[in-house]
Design an enzyme around this catalytic site. Structure first.
Site, PDB file in Angstrom:
ATOM      1  N   GLY B 456       1.948  -7.464  -1.916  1.00 27.62           N
ATOM      2  CA  GLY B 456       2.405  -6.917  -0.643  1.00 27.62           C
ATOM      3  C   GLY B 456       2.096  -5.431  -0.594  1.00 27.62           C
ATOM      4  O   GLY B 456       2.349  -4.747   0.390  1.00 27.62           O
ATOM      5  N   THR B 457       1.513  -4.952  -1.687  1.00 28.44           N
ATOM      6  CA  THR B 457       1.212  -3.530  -1.821  1.00 28.44           C
ATOM      7  C   THR B 457       0.075  -3.101  -0.927  1.00 28.44           C
ATOM      8  O   THR B 457      -0.021  -1.945  -0.543  1.00 28.44           O
ATOM      9  CB  THR B 457       0.804  -3.240  -3.264  1.00 28.44           C
ATOM     10  OG1 THR B 457      -0.236  -4.177  -3.616  1.00 28.44           O
ATOM     11  CG2 THR B 457       1.962  -3.438  -4.207  1.00 28.44           C
ATOM     12  N   ASN B 619      -5.308   4.381   1.283  1.00 25.53           N
ATOM     13  CA  ASN B 619      -5.062   3.884   2.636  1.00 25.53           C
ATOM     14  C   ASN B 619      -3.747   4.486   3.105  1.00 25.53           C
ATOM     15  O   ASN B 619      -2.693   4.249   2.514  1.00 25.53           O
ATOM     16  CB  ASN B 619      -4.993   2.345   2.639  1.00 25.53           C
ATOM     17  CG  ASN B 619      -4.737   1.779   4.033  1.00 25.53           C
ATOM     18  OD1 ASN B 619      -3.903   2.280   4.794  1.00 25.53           O
ATOM     19  ND2 ASN B 619      -5.447   0.723   4.372  1.00 25.53           N
ATOM     20  N   LYS B 621      -1.846   3.941   5.607  1.00 28.46           N
ATOM     21  CA  LYS B 621      -0.793   3.030   6.060  1.00 28.46           C
ATOM     22  C   LYS B 621      -0.107   2.319   4.901  1.00 28.46           C
ATOM     23  O   LYS B 621       1.115   2.264   4.832  1.00 28.46           O
ATOM     24  CB  LYS B 621      -1.383   1.952   6.986  1.00 28.46           C
ATOM     25  CG  LYS B 621      -1.422   2.309   8.430  1.00 28.46           C
ATOM     26  CD  LYS B 621      -1.710   1.059   9.272  1.00 28.46           C
ATOM     27  CE  LYS B 621      -2.144   1.477  10.664  1.00 28.46           C
ATOM     28  NZ  LYS B 621      -2.435   0.339  11.529  1.00 28.46           N
ATOM     29  N   GLY B 690      -0.989   6.343  -8.573  1.00 34.22           N
ATOM     30  CA  GLY B 690      -0.214   5.111  -8.469  1.00 34.22           C
ATOM     31  C   GLY B 690       0.979   5.400  -7.598  1.00 34.22           C
ATOM     32  O   GLY B 690       1.550   6.491  -7.663  1.00 34.22           O
ATOM     33  N   GLU B 693       5.827   2.611  -7.625  1.00 30.22           N
ATOM     34  CA  GLU B 693       7.128   2.880  -8.230  1.00 30.22           C
ATOM     35  C   GLU B 693       7.710   4.224  -7.801  1.00 30.22           C
ATOM     36  O   GLU B 693       8.920   4.387  -7.705  1.00 30.22           O
ATOM     37  CB  GLU B 693       7.029   2.890  -9.768  1.00 30.22           C
ATOM     38  CG  GLU B 693       5.925   2.022 -10.318  1.00 30.22           C
ATOM     39  CD  GLU B 693       6.395   0.721 -10.939  1.00 30.22           C
ATOM     40  OE1 GLU B 693       7.610   0.497 -11.028  1.00 30.22           O
ATOM     41  OE2 GLU B 693       5.524  -0.074 -11.334  1.00 30.22           O
TER      42      GLU B 693
END
Lengths: 488, 726
Positions: B456-457, B619, B621, B690, B693
């Site tokens: 879903g990332t 990205n 969004k 990243g 998290e």
């Protein structure tokens, strides 16, 4: 058993994405979400909690009205299949019309679906179909909407990925000009025609007992007389109105009742009206119906209703279920107690009225032949102040820790009369007569509420559970009294 | 053809908004039957007898397997990797809800009914449930990585102000919306599994080891995951149980965890109690930092919640000690949960920083800036990039920080108290081995394949962008396939490593593919570039051309046609490891404004801002949405989330979504995300760090700090429920 005048069906029927289907046997007694997924292959409807607590399984339940259908999102994971009888169910697969079902890959997206893609309203995608359903219902017949409206509409849909903002943005940016109303996508006439034959029949479904499986027996009467007669003959039957309580037990705890009496077709028991100085709530009115009507009659109650459960739960849950269940944290009972409402039961001998307080006092119980017909709430009079409170951990979509109702009559700065009721502080909702007596005749000032808080503190003896400790509940009672006083 | 960094819509958006995306439980196989788990009803003790006769007689039941009659097979446990555990618990019971059997039936209802009918007699013992009770037994596990430097006593002596406080973050459960689900089917000795997993490769290895079959015989498929957050990063016991059930009944078996089973069927964020000591000179210079953390683990694993890592590297402090101990409780093993280590670690450190700033009379942003550093004190290495200062200062300007009052409890809005809070955040920037295949077809279509995941990332989307940009083709030409062990080995979707790791593998593979095209164009007769040296030719924007004369060119597809090839493919890896002389972390700053109703104890987060330095944003969004999601998790951690256990039975009391409160739509504040520009190619070839998290780290602390600022009440026991305020 007494014979009924009407005809009887051994199955239910309803439209599913524009197609009429019949369901019989044990399938009709299960929950709608697994039925859609397993029997109909409509896996767009997701089961995430099976508890009515997340909205991932939301579908549109279209109930026939005089002009067509009224579509509302409900939680299909706790909604019995049999309760769909005579309705039109639309799943995410059917949002763009009956001919589009199953052809999503290159088919047209609805403006709601487009907005969800554009605004990145879907991440993992598991809550997404439910959200698309909710937003579709929200935008039906609506021209403009504020962010607060969108948020309120989405209170029953949990999402663990997006942080909701992209979904709210999607809800705000739907191209309403491009929206095709559901009544245009599914013209009501053929559906209503299709539902016509047998529409007035009662439904009786028997699943015979097998050597290894229990028998089940469902009855959906068409008239109060049928309902009462059957109830007398089947004293062990579970009575289902909106099903939001029984549905959870059936879905999560595996409850498989041997006998079910569904009130789904006592359609004219859903009045919400003002009669003289009373608010009348039909037993079968959903809480959404109540909320829509009471705004003009008891605005304070309408405001409180927006904090009950979720839109999906309010679209299914009814007045009768909430009152008869008489949960300690029932959100309706403090209000009804403070207003000294009466319940009207009907049974073999006709109607009987009993105050909510006496009903609770009695157990709560009713006679084996009785069903709750309606609730009569004396309206606050000119010069009376009604305040209702709900304290919960989460801001919305949460059970109360403590709920409270205050009805104050004061003149010239003196308390003539006050009625105070609390939920969540005892096994049943209750009034605080000692605190009320203490306050009677006292001047209205901040000190008096502090003193009253002390009286209340000694009058109640709350319980502890996972939601809150006894101490916390006790403190909330005192603070709510002070808060009521401070906000006068 | 610029594609990276653009706010491209999700390529899987259409599938998701129409309900057509297929999750693990939704694959239909012929003759499939259903499994229901049988779980222990006690928290500790022994099963003294099993009676499955009634369940076996139930109509439709095809198999009943319990620990009593199961073949004795073990599966690698989450930690340490060398440990193996029998796939069923029993007769010894380690925790309530431990799987001790499974019932397979033709329908799900009958499977559940059968599971209810398996009768057990127990000799129950009092379970170990409350972490604080076992503090004296706590020990430092072998995998500890304590951080220590300088002289604590000297640091203490030179401090003008010292804060000593203990912060408690309870057990929390991930609660992804999609329940864990497995479909297992055997064909002889070959096993195919559809599993809701963050790492099909790890699942495949676990299953091969468990059933002692060659790894080539196992295929794991998972194109879509309905959220994981760490709970699907490890292959939990229900997966081999489903496979065993399928082998036993000789038919495909589907096993879906019910929501209540997710509270004992997989791990959780370990309860942590952090004893902090933080001291500084009057000018705000930190002189001592100490974090002694206690966390819970199971009776047999030694899971450690690494709160020490953040304490050790976040701020400049010469005298520091960060240590951790664990205590055994009757629970399943804890596991990774969104920002393991830092999510809880930031509560201890960043709340203590706030307390110390208050004692010093310093603005908490100034205090953090004063102790900012470009050197990781735990290993003395420079950070590859660190934008904490930029995050704090940008956030200060954007958030309206000047409205904040230094004196707590002095800002009112009607009958509410209002407060502002800040916290820093960080998370290791992970880069792990990963590979990907790119295939260019003669018709111009590009296929990208890797066994990594999109939880879903947005991985499907950003991988599309990376391939499109590097090859110079339209994003519409690119299709990405993920989540299948028949594809090239991709990294597990965990530790916020997917974009940097698999993204770099795709970047490298695409670069390599262009070289192949150059070779093809120069080697093929009839090509306008035929016979040229490859150094004189480039491939860009869908064309291959001579660098000194770009009019001599041909398209990729023409090159393939001329060469008579239907496609060209390259499998690439993400190449070199990070250099060892740098320290790799992402950074962020979280800002919160809260409104408190002190009479009812209700806290409303009114406004949040997260500012992040997380490397190159692939990205806009998907990145924003990831961060928003993490910040809302911070609201859950601060205000609601708490897995409660019955002290007598060790059973989870809050085992459904009505009692375990994840934030709902109404909790959404006015919220914004900012990224400070950063591109860290020392970290990864693609320049990304990243983001999955980082969004939660510091969020809960900033809310608690805002509540203090609003009310003057310092609540150190999370979540900040109404009972702690009234």
């Amino acid at each position: 058993m007494k014979r009924f005048a009407g005809l009887m069906r051994d199955h239910i029927f309803f439209f599913l994405n524009g197609q009429k289907i019949q369901v019989r046997g044990r399938e009709a007694l299960g929950m709608l979400a697994p039925f859609l997924r397993r029997e109909r292959g409509l896996t767009g409807t997701k089961i995430a909690c099976a508890h009515g607590a997340c909205g991932s399984c939301s579908i549109l339940l279209g109930r026939p009205t005089q002009s067509g259908f009224n579509y509302q999102p409900i939680n299909s994971c706790i909604f019995p299949v049999f309760a769909c009888d005579g309705a039109h169910v639309i799943t995410v697969e059917g949002l763009n019309g009956p001919d589009k079902v199953g052809g999503q890959d290159d088919g047209v997206l609805s403006p709601v679906q487009c907005a969800m893609v554009d605004c990145h309203g879907a991440q993992c995608g598991f809550c997404t179909p439910g959200i698309v359903i909710t937003l579709t219902a929200f935008h039906e017949n609506r021209v403009q909407s504020s962010a607060e409206d969108v948020k309120a509409a989405l209170e029953g849909n949990l999402c663990r990925c997006t942080g909701y903002s992209p979904i709210i943005e999607a809800g705000m940016s739907v191209e309403t000009a491009d929206l095709r109303p559901l009544t245009q996508i599914y013209p009501p006439e053929p559906l209503l025609d299709g539902l016509n034959a047998g529409a007035s029949d009662a439904v009786e479904i028997r699943v015979p007992e097998d050597e290894l499986e229990i028998g089940q027996h469902l009855f959906v009467p068409r008239s109060p007389e049928e309902a009462i007669c059957w109830k007398v003959a089947h004293p062990e039957a579970i009575v289902v109105s909106g099903g939001t309580e029984v549905g959870v037990a059936m879905s999560v705890k595996g409850l498989a009742p041997r006998e079910i009496l569904s009130l789904a077709h006592l359609e004219d028991w859903d009045e919400v009206t003002r009669e003289n100085d009373e608010l009348v709530l039909g037993a079968r009115a959903t809480w959404t119906q109540v909320a829509e009507q009471v705004g003009a009659i008891v605005p304070e109650f309408a405001t409180l209703l927006t904090r009950w459960g979720s839109p999906q739960l309010r679209n299914a849950g009814t007045v009768a279920g909430n009152i008869i269940r008489a949960a300690p944290i029932s959100d309706s009972l403090p209000f009804l107690l403070a207003c000294e409402a009466e319940l009207e039961f009907i049974g073999e001998l006709g109607a009987r009225r009993v105050t909510v307080a006496d009903f609770l006092e009695s157990g709560p119980t009713m006679r084996p032949d009785e069903l709750l017909r309606r609730v009569l709430v004396p309206l606050p009079k000119e010069g009376q102040t009604l305040r209702l409170f709900k304290v919960s951990k989460r801001r919305a979509f949460d059970r109360s820790i403590v709920s409270a109702a205050f009805l104050l009559t004061a003149s010239d700065g003196v308390i003539e009369d006050i009625k105070i009721a609390f939920g969540g502080v005892a096994p049943l909702a209750l009034r605080l007569p000692q605190t009320e007596a203490f306050l009677q005749g006292k001047p209205v000032n901040s000190a008096i509420w502090r003193e009253a808080a002390t009286v209340a503190y000694n009058e109640i003896s709350p319980y502890s559970d996972a939601a809150a400790s006894r101490e916390h509940r006790t403190r909330l009672v005192a603070n709510l009294l002070r808060k009521f006083g401070a906000e006068l | 053809m610029e594609a990276i960094g653009k706010p491209l819509d999700r390529v899987d958006g259409r599938l998701k908004v129409t309900g057509a995306a297929t999750y693990a439980a939704e694959f239909e196989l012929p003759n499939m039957v259903h499994a229901a788990l049988v779980q222990s009803g006690i928290g500790a003790g022994r099963v003294t007898s099993v009676d499955d006769s009634q369940a076996r007689r139930l109509k439709g039941v095809l198999g009943v397997i319990t620990f009593d009659n199961s073949p004795k097979i073990s599966t690698p446990a989450s930690r340490p990797a060398s440990l193996t555990k029998p796939i069923f618990g029993g007769p010894e019971i380690e925790y309530n809800g431990q799987h001790i059997g499974v019932v397979v039936a033709d329908t799900l209802e009958r499977a559940f009914q059968g599971a209810e009918m398996v009768r057990f007699q127990y000799a129950a013992q009092k379970p170990r449930v409350e972490l604080a009770e076992f503090k004296s037994e706590a020990f430092a596990p072998g995998n500890s990585r304590p951080s220590s430097r300088g002289d604590l006593n000297a640091g203490r002596a030179s401090a003008a102000q010292i804060v000593t406080a203990s912060y408690d973050v309870p057990t929390e459960h991930h609660n992804p919306m999609e329940p864990h689900a497995t479909i297992a089917v055997w064909n002889g000795d070959a096993l195919t599994v559809y599993d809701s997993s963050q790492g099909v490769e790890g699942c495949r290895r676990t299953l091969a080891d468990t059933f002692n079959i060659p790894i080539e015989n196992v295929r794991v498929i998972c194109p879509f995951v309905g959220g994981g957050f760490g709970s699907k990063g490890t292959t939990w016991m229900h997966v081999p149980i489903a496979a065993l059930a399928a082998r036993t009944v000789g038919r495909p078996v589907k096993l879906v965890l019910r929501r209540q089973e997710m509270f004992s069927g997989h791990g959780y964020r370990s309860h942590t109690i952090q004893d902090m000591e933080l001291g500084a000179q009057a000018d705000g210079t930190l002189t001592i930092t100490r974090n002694s953390t206690l966390n819970e683990t199971s009776m047999s694993d030694d899971w450690r919640e690494d709160t020490a890592r953040m304490t050790g590297m976040m701020y400049a402090c010469p005298n520091l000690e960060a240590t951790g101990k664990i205590a055994r409780l009757n629970k399943i093993s804890p596991t990774y949960m969104r920002a393991p280590g830092e999510a809880a670690g930031s509560v201890g450190l960043e709340c203590a920083m706030d307390e110390l700033a208050a004692k010093l009379g310093m603005d908490p942003i100034e205090f953090r800036l004063h102790n900012d550093t470009q050197i990781d004190g735990s290993n003395k290495k420079p950070f590859s990039s660190r934008a904490l200062k930029e995050c704090l200062t940008l956030g200060r300007d954007k958030f309206g920080w000047s409205e904040r009052k230094m004196e707590p409890g002095t800002l009112r809005q009607g009958r509410y108290l209002v407060g502002y809070g800040v916290a820093g955040g960080t998370y290791p920037a992970n880069f792990r081995p990963s590979s990907a295949r790119i295939m260019l077809m003669q018709n111009g279509a590009v296929l990208v394949q890797s066994s990594s995941h999109d939880l879903g990332t947005g991985a499907y989307t950003i991988f599309t962008q990376i391939a499109a940009e590097e090859l110079g083709v339209p994003v519409d030409n690119v299709r990405v396939e993920l989540g299948d062990t028949k594809l090239p080995d991709g990294v597990t979707a965990g530790g916020s490593a997917t974009s940097a790791s698999t993204g770099s593998a795709i970047l490298n593979a695409a670069g390599e593919l262009k070289k192949r095209l150059v070779s093809l164009a120069t080697e093929t007769k009839g090509s306008p570039l035929s016979g040229m040296a490859i150094t004189e030719v480039k491939a860009e924007n869908g064309r291959i051309f001579a660098t000194n004369n770009p009019t001599k060119n041909l398209s990729y597809t023409d090159a393939l046609k001329l060469a008579g090839q239907t496609s060209v493919e390259v499998t690439g890896s993400n190449g070199r490891a990070q250099r060892a002389n740098l320290s790799y972390y992402s950074f962020g700053a979280q800002f919160s404004k809260v409104r408190v109703d002190l009479e009812l104890g209700q806290i409303r987060v009114e406004k949040m801002l997260g500012v992040f330095g997380a490397g190159r944003i692939l990205n806009a969004k998907t990145a924003r949405s990831q961060m928003l999601g993490g910040m809302i998790w911070g609201i859950g951690m601060a205000l609601h989330e708490h897995t409660q256990y019955d002290p007598n039975t060790a059973r989870v009391v809050t085992r459904n979504l009505a009692d375990y409160h994840i934030p709902c739509c109404a909790d959404t504040p006015e919220i914004e995300v900012e990224f400070v520009p950063e591109e860290d190619t020392q970290m990864s070839p693609i320049g990304a760090k990243g983001i999955g998290e980082l969004g939660i780290v510091g969020a809960a602390a900033s809310i608690a700090n805002a509540v203090y600022n609003a009310t003057g009440k310092r609540i150190r026991e999370f979540p900040l429920t109404p009972d702690k305020l009234v």
